[in-house]
Design an enzyme around this catalytic site. Structure first.
Site, PDB file in Angstrom:
ATOM      1  N   GLU A 182      -6.705   4.207   7.736  1.00 53.80           N
ATOM      2  CA  GLU A 182      -6.217   6.561   7.583  1.00 53.80           C
ATOM      3  C   GLU A 182      -7.654   6.313   7.116  1.00 53.80           C
ATOM      4  O   GLU A 182      -7.758   7.866   6.614  1.00 53.80           O
ATOM      5  CB  GLU A 182      -5.536   6.269   6.622  1.00 53.80           C
ATOM      6  CG  GLU A 182      -4.147   5.714   7.702  1.00 53.80           C
ATOM      7  CD  GLU A 182      -2.543   5.361   6.773  1.00 53.80           C
ATOM      8  OE1 GLU A 182      -2.365   5.444   5.624  1.00 53.80           O
ATOM      9  OE2 GLU A 182      -1.653   5.216   7.486  1.00 53.80           O
ATOM     10  N   GLU A 185      -5.331  -5.183  10.710  1.00 51.72           N
ATOM     11  CA  GLU A 185      -4.534  -4.225  11.161  1.00 51.72           C
ATOM     12  C   GLU A 185      -4.504  -3.494  12.626  1.00 51.72           C
ATOM     13  O   GLU A 185      -5.324  -1.882  12.657  1.00 51.72           O
ATOM     14  CB  GLU A 185      -4.444  -3.113  10.069  1.00 51.72           C
ATOM     15  CG  GLU A 185      -4.347  -3.418   8.575  1.00 51.72           C
ATOM     16  CD  GLU A 185      -3.707  -2.520   7.356  1.00 51.72           C
ATOM     17  OE1 GLU A 185      -2.596  -2.522   6.918  1.00 51.72           O
ATOM     18  OE2 GLU A 185      -3.783  -1.816   7.076  1.00 51.72           O
ATOM     19  N   LYS A 239      -0.350   4.304   0.343  1.00 50.33           N
ATOM     20  CA  LYS A 239      -0.616   5.609   0.146  1.00 50.33           C
ATOM     21  C   LYS A 239      -0.523   6.219  -0.738  1.00 50.33           C
ATOM     22  O   LYS A 239      -0.297   6.250  -2.332  1.00 50.33           O
ATOM     23  CB  LYS A 239      -0.097   5.518   1.606  1.00 50.33           C
ATOM     24  CG  LYS A 239       0.075   4.276   2.604  1.00 50.33           C
ATOM     25  CD  LYS A 239       0.393   5.068   4.333  1.00 50.33           C
ATOM     26  CE  LYS A 239       0.206   3.216   4.807  1.00 50.33           C
ATOM     27  NZ  LYS A 239       0.090   3.515   6.003  1.00 50.33           N
ATOM     28  N   GLY A 252       2.994   1.909  11.291  1.00 51.01           N
ATOM     29  CA  GLY A 252       3.917   3.068  10.857  1.00 51.01           C
ATOM     30  C   GLY A 252       4.284   3.537  11.749  1.00 51.01           C
ATOM     31  O   GLY A 252       5.277   4.694  12.280  1.00 51.01           O
ATOM     32  N   SER A 267       4.108  -2.288  10.147  1.00 49.11           N
ATOM     33  CA  SER A 267       4.809  -2.337  10.429  1.00 49.11           C
ATOM     34  C   SER A 267       5.647  -3.662  10.044  1.00 49.11           C
ATOM     35  O   SER A 267       6.657  -4.307  10.837  1.00 49.11           O
ATOM     36  CB  SER A 267       5.241  -1.679  11.703  1.00 49.11           C
ATOM     37  OG  SER A 267       4.719  -0.192  12.344  1.00 49.11           O
ATOM     38  N   ASN A 311       1.364  -1.057   0.088  1.00 47.98           N
ATOM     39  CA  ASN A 311      -0.074   0.078  -0.025  1.00 47.98           C
ATOM     40  C   ASN A 311       1.145   1.228   0.051  1.00 47.98           C
ATOM     41  O   ASN A 311       1.510   1.149   0.942  1.00 47.98           O
ATOM     42  CB  ASN A 311      -0.738  -0.220   1.664  1.00 47.98           C
ATOM     43  CG  ASN A 311      -1.803   1.408   1.451  1.00 47.98           C
ATOM     44  OD1 ASN A 311      -1.453   2.406   0.432  1.00 47.98           O
ATOM     45  ND2 ASN A 311      -2.216   1.531   2.418  1.00 47.98           N
ATOM     46  N   HIS A 341      -9.476   0.968   5.604  1.00 49.73           N
ATOM     47  CA  HIS A 341      -8.292   1.410   5.944  1.00 49.73           C
ATOM     48  C   HIS A 341      -8.369   2.777   7.209  1.00 49.73           C
ATOM     49  O   HIS A 341      -9.348   3.087   6.666  1.00 49.73           O
ATOM     50  CB  HIS A 341      -7.207   1.658   5.319  1.00 49.73           C
ATOM     51  CG  HIS A 341      -5.401   2.338   5.250  1.00 49.73           C
ATOM     52  ND1 HIS A 341      -4.932   2.846   5.946  1.00 49.73           N
ATOM     53  CD2 HIS A 341      -4.608   0.992   5.082  1.00 49.73           C
ATOM     54  CE1 HIS A 341      -3.536   2.599   6.484  1.00 49.73           C
ATOM     55  NE2 HIS A 341      -3.521   1.234   5.803  1.00 49.73           N
TER      56      HIS A 341
HETATM   57  C1  PEP Z   1      -0.499   0.007   6.750  1.00 56.78           C
HETATM   58  O1  PEP Z   1      -0.862   1.582   6.055  1.00 56.78           O
HETATM   59  O2  PEP Z   1      -1.386  -0.478   5.423  1.00 56.78           O
HETATM   60  C2  PEP Z   1       0.401  -0.416   6.856  1.00 56.78           C
HETATM   61  C3  PEP Z   1       0.428  -1.496   6.891  1.00 56.78           C
HETATM   62  O3  PEP Z   1       1.626   0.219   7.229  1.00 56.78           O
HETATM   63  P1  PEP Z   1       3.430   0.483   7.163  1.00 56.78           P
HETATM   64  O4  PEP Z   1       3.582  -0.739   7.093  1.00 56.78           O
HETATM   65  O5  PEP Z   1       3.536   1.592   6.856  1.00 56.78           O
HETATM   66  O6  PEP Z   1       3.009  -0.032   8.824  1.00 56.78           O
END
Ligand code: PEP
Length: 258
Positions: free
Chosen positions: A105, A172, A18, A178, A218, A16, A103
Site C-alpha cells: 500500500e 504478501e 493500517k 484484503g 487475507s 497491521n 508494504h
Molecule cells: C496487510 O495489509 O498486511 C494484510 C495482510 O492485510 P489483510 O490481512 O487484511 O489481507
C-alpha cells in the site's frame, strides 16, 4: 506448526492496523493482552503495529506483557524538514520495537521503490528496530509466472548487503491483501522456500536461516491453522483480522500450538 528448518525460529504473529484506531481502541488492546495472559504456554511472539498516533499509548499498555508494538512506516532521516513524516528515532522513543517497510500500500500510494525500502531498513537498524520488509507480486505478475523473479528482485534491491540489524521478510501477494483469497499452501510454500534460498545465498546459512519469513494476505481465524502448518511459514502479517481481538487471539493460538 511448521517443521524442518522453520522450527529454529519462534513463530511470530504481527498485526497491521493500517489507518484504523483511535485512543478508544485501548479497550481492544487490553482485551488482547488479557487473552494473551490466559493462553497456555508456549505462546508465539506477538506484535501490533498501530498508526503512529497510538504507538506511545499501546507501548505503555503492553509494558511487561507478551505484546510488542511496531510501526507501519518510517522516514530515512533522523530529523528535519519532512512535514508529516516520522523518523525511526521517534518511533523507537515512542516504544516501537519494529517497523514495517515496503508494504504494497505504501509502494502503491506513495510510489516507494526498492531503493527507498533499502534506505528505510538501514534507518530502522540505526536505532535497533527490526525491519519487517514486505515483498510480493501483483496478480498480473503471478499470471505471467513472474512471481519468483519479482520476489528475487525485491529482495536483492531492498535488503542491505550486510546484515547489520534484525529483519523479517513478509511475503504478501498484492492480490491477496484484503481480498478474502489466498494462494494455495503449495504456492505459499514454494515462494517461502525461494525466499529462504535467496536469504541463505545472500547472507550465508548462519544468518539467512534465522530470518523469519511471514506470510501476509487475507489471513483469518479460519485459515490460520492451515497457514501455521505450511513449512517455512514462520508467522503471519495480519491486516483486517488483527482489528478484532478475538480473531487475532485465534490466529496467535494457531501459531502457538505445540
Ligand atoms: C496487510 O495489509 O498486511 C494484510 C495482510 O492485510 P489483510 O490481512 O487484511 O489481507
Amino acid at each position: 506448526m511448521a517443521s524442518g528448518m522453520a522450527r529454529k525460529i519462534t513463530p511470530i504473529v504481527v498485526g497491521n492496523w493500517k489507518m484504523n484506531g483511535t485512543r478508544r481502541s485501548a479497550t481492544e488492546v487490553n482485551r488482547l493482552i488479557g487473552g494473551l495472559k490466559k493462553m497456555p504456554h508456549p505462546v508465539c511472539n506477538v506484535m501490533l503495529c498501530p498508526p503512529a498516533t497510538l504507538i506511545g499509548d499501546f507501548a505503555k499498555l503492553s509494558k511487561r506483557t507478551r505484546l510488542q508494538v511496531g510501526a507501519q512506516d518510517c522516514h530515512v532521516d533522523t530529523a528535519g524538514a519532512h512535514t508529516g513524516d516520522v523518523s525511526t528515532e521517534m518511533l523507537h522513543d515512542a516504544g516501537a520495537r519494529a517497523v514495517i517497510v515496503g508494504h504494497s500500500e505504501r509502494r502503491r500510494d506513495h510510489g516507494e521503490s526498492n531503493a527507498d525500502i533499502h534506505d528505510k531498513v538501514q534507518a530502522a537498524w540505526r536505532v535497533s528496530l527490526t525491519a519487517i520488509v514486505c515483498v510480493g507480486e501483483t496478480r498480473v505478475e503471478r499470471n505471467a509466472k513472474r512471481t519468483l523473479q519479482i520476489i528475487t528482485r525485491q529482495l536483492s534491491a531492498s535488503l542491505p548487503a550486510t546484515m547489520d540489524g534484525d529483519v523479517m521478510i513478509a511475503y504478501e501477494p498484492v492480490w491477496a491483501i484484503g481480498a478474502a483469497r489466498t494462494p494455495t499452501p503449495v504456492a505459499i510454500r514454494e515462494v517461502h522456500e525461494h525466499i529462504r534460498k535467496r536469504l541463505n545465498l545472500r547472507f550465508g546459512l548462519r544468518q539467512g536461516d534465522r530470518i523469519p519469513i511471514l506470510y501476509g494476505g487475507s489471513v483469518t481465524a479460519n485459515n490460520a491453522g492451515q497457514m501455521a502448518s505450511i513449512e517455512q511459514v514462520n508467522g503471519v502479517l495480519v491486516g483486517g483480522a488483527s482489528l478484532k481481538y478475538r480473531d487475532f487471539l485465534k490466529i496467535i493460538y494457531a501459531f502457538s500450538a505445540p
